[in-house]
Design a protein around this motif. Structure first.
Motif, short mmCIF file in Angstrom:
data_model
loop_
_atom_site.label_atom_id
_atom_site.label_comp_id
_atom_site.label_asym_id
_atom_site.label_seq_id
_atom_site.Cartn_x
_atom_site.Cartn_y
_atom_site.Cartn_z
N THR A 9 -9.82 3.88 33.34
CA THR A 9 -8.99 4.82 32.27
C THR A 9 -9.74 3.44 31.02
OG1 THR A 9 -6.59 4.00 33.13
CG2 THR A 9 -7.42 3.75 31.04
N ILE A 10 -10.45 2.39 31.13
CA ILE A 10 -11.58 2.57 30.58
C ILE A 10 -12.72 3.11 30.43
CG2 ILE A 10 -10.35 -0.21 29.85
CD1 ILE A 10 -12.75 -1.51 31.16
N ALA A 11 -13.04 3.33 31.33
CA ALA A 11 -14.35 4.31 31.62
C ALA A 11 -14.43 5.02 31.28
CB ALA A 11 -14.79 3.93 33.12
N TYR A 12 -13.30 6.38 31.64
CA TYR A 12 -13.06 7.69 31.07
C TYR A 12 -12.48 8.07 29.82
CZ TYR A 12 -13.42 8.83 35.77
OH TYR A 12 -14.03 8.93 37.40
N ASP A 13 -11.56 6.77 29.22
CA ASP A 13 -11.76 6.60 27.89
C ASP A 13 -12.41 6.58 26.72
OD1 ASP A 13 -9.74 6.47 25.79
OD2 ASP A 13 -9.98 4.81 25.47
N ALA A 14 -13.60 5.62 27.38
CA ALA A 14 -15.16 5.93 26.66
C ALA A 14 -15.83 7.70 26.65
CB ALA A 14 -15.84 5.06 26.97
N THR A 15 -15.77 7.65 27.85
CA THR A 15 -16.39 8.94 28.16
C THR A 15 -15.20 10.38 27.53
OG1 THR A 15 -16.74 8.53 30.30
CG2 THR A 15 -16.88 11.50 28.87
N VAL A 16 -14.01 9.85 27.44
CA VAL A 16 -13.24 11.39 26.71
C VAL A 16 -13.48 11.49 24.96
CG1 VAL A 16 -10.88 12.72 26.22
CG2 VAL A 16 -11.52 11.22 28.82
N THR A 17 -13.73 10.16 24.62
CA THR A 17 -13.57 10.18 22.95
C THR A 17 -14.68 10.66 22.57
OG1 THR A 17 -12.38 7.65 23.41
CG2 THR A 17 -14.30 8.38 21.75
N LYS A 18 -16.08 10.31 23.15
CA LYS A 18 -17.63 10.43 22.91
C LYS A 18 -17.56 12.36 23.38
CE LYS A 18 -20.25 6.49 23.02
NZ LYS A 18 -21.35 6.01 23.24
N THR A 19 -16.84 12.35 24.31
CA THR A 19 -16.84 14.20 24.27
C THR A 19 -16.44 15.05 23.73
OG1 THR A 19 -17.90 13.32 26.33
CG2 THR A 19 -16.71 16.49 25.96
N ALA A 20 -15.06 14.33 23.03
CA ALA A 20 -13.69 14.78 22.91
C ALA A 20 -14.36 15.22 20.93
CB ALA A 20 -12.65 14.18 22.43
N SER A 21 -15.53 15.07 20.40
CA SER A 21 -15.87 14.70 19.58
C SER A 21 -16.60 16.28 19.05
CB SER A 21 -16.76 13.24 18.64
OG SER A 21 -16.87 13.66 17.98
N ILE A 26 -18.35 21.47 18.67
CA ILE A 26 -18.20 23.21 19.29
C ILE A 26 -17.56 24.08 18.39
CG2 ILE A 26 -18.39 24.59 21.24
CD1 ILE A 26 -20.33 22.06 22.63
N SER A 27 -15.54 23.71 18.64
CA SER A 27 -14.88 24.62 18.27
C SER A 27 -15.45 24.72 16.58
CB SER A 27 -13.78 23.96 18.65
OG SER A 27 -13.55 23.61 19.74
N LEU A 72 -23.17 13.08 28.00
CA LEU A 72 -21.99 13.88 26.76
C LEU A 72 -21.61 15.36 26.49
CD1 LEU A 72 -20.64 13.00 24.19
CD2 LEU A 72 -23.04 13.61 23.19
N SER A 73 -22.61 16.03 26.83
CA SER A 73 -22.63 17.12 27.15
C SER A 73 -23.65 18.45 28.12
CB SER A 73 -23.01 17.61 26.20
OG SER A 73 -23.81 17.81 25.03
N GLN A 74 -23.94 19.56 28.48
CA GLN A 74 -24.18 19.35 29.34
C GLN A 74 -24.64 18.95 30.79
OE1 GLN A 74 -25.88 22.84 29.29
NE2 GLN A 74 -24.29 23.27 26.54
N ASN A 75 -23.29 18.92 31.19
CA ASN A 75 -23.14 17.96 32.35
C ASN A 75 -24.18 18.60 33.11
OD1 ASN A 75 -21.28 19.42 34.07
ND2 ASN A 75 -20.09 19.34 32.93
#
Length: 186
Positions: A9-21, A26-27, A72-75
């Motif tokens: 949860t803490i690992a993916y929360d950190a990733t999601v926070t940055k990626t969601a922005s 992009i949108s 962050l992007s372009q995985n």
């Protein structure tokens, strides 16, 4: 994410926070410009394809790889994932082009990723997101590949026929238990 272990949860929360922005920007850029750029196009193909597999073949969608991979992007690997009724993880590669139909690029890259073992590299993340039966199947080399692509042109049926021929060749190599093709026309 509430069902994940506290560490996941803490690992993916950190990733999601940055990626969601990043995804939001992009949108916003696409909305402001009124043109469908490559970054938004690939997200559209990824999300639309996973949704189509869910609705047509009753797959379970896994959150976009952009949201849980540490980059962050372009995985560095597959763009999206689903789980089919046979408990197989399906690894999706999405390609978008505003100029040409991109099925060849999607199929070639998906095959290259399998050859490079990128589906196995996703396993460390997938073990938190899918049922253990799916992971056992992955260990047993039972998985699917999805080639999702934009269709550009006046003869989409011909594009899809050509894509099917290439997918049959890929399936004939025995690199995946299932090969799905999804063409997205805007």
């Amino acid at each position: 994410m509430s069902k994940l272990s506290p560490i996941a949860t803490i690992a993916y929360d950190a990733t999601v926070t940055k990626t969601a922005s990043k995804l939001s920007s992009i949108s916003s850029a696409t909305s402001a410009s009124g043109t469908l750029g490559a970054a938004f196009g690939e997200l559209m193909v990824s999300m639309g394809s996973a949704y189509a597999l869910e609705k047509i073949f009753t797959h379970s969608r896994i959150p976009l790889a952009e949201l849980w991979k540490p980059k962050l992007s372009q995985n560095e690997g597959f763009d999206f994932h689903t789980v089919c009724q046979a408990n197989l993880v399906n690894f999706g590669e999405a390609k978008y082009s505003g100029v040409i139909s991109s099925y060849k690029n999607a199929l070639v890259q998906a095959e290259r990723f399998v050859d490079d073992q990128k589906h196995n590299m996703d396993a460390v993340h997938l073990m938190h997101l899918v049922d253990p039966v799916c992971m056992n199947n992955l260990v047993a080399k039972q998985f699917g590949v999805v080639a999702a692509f934009s269709i550009k042109g006046k003869r989409p049926n011909l594009v899809f026929t050509n894509a099917v021929q290439r997918a049959i060749a890929l399936a004939g190599k025995g690199k995946a238990a299932n090969v799905y093709l999804i063409g997205v026309k805007k």
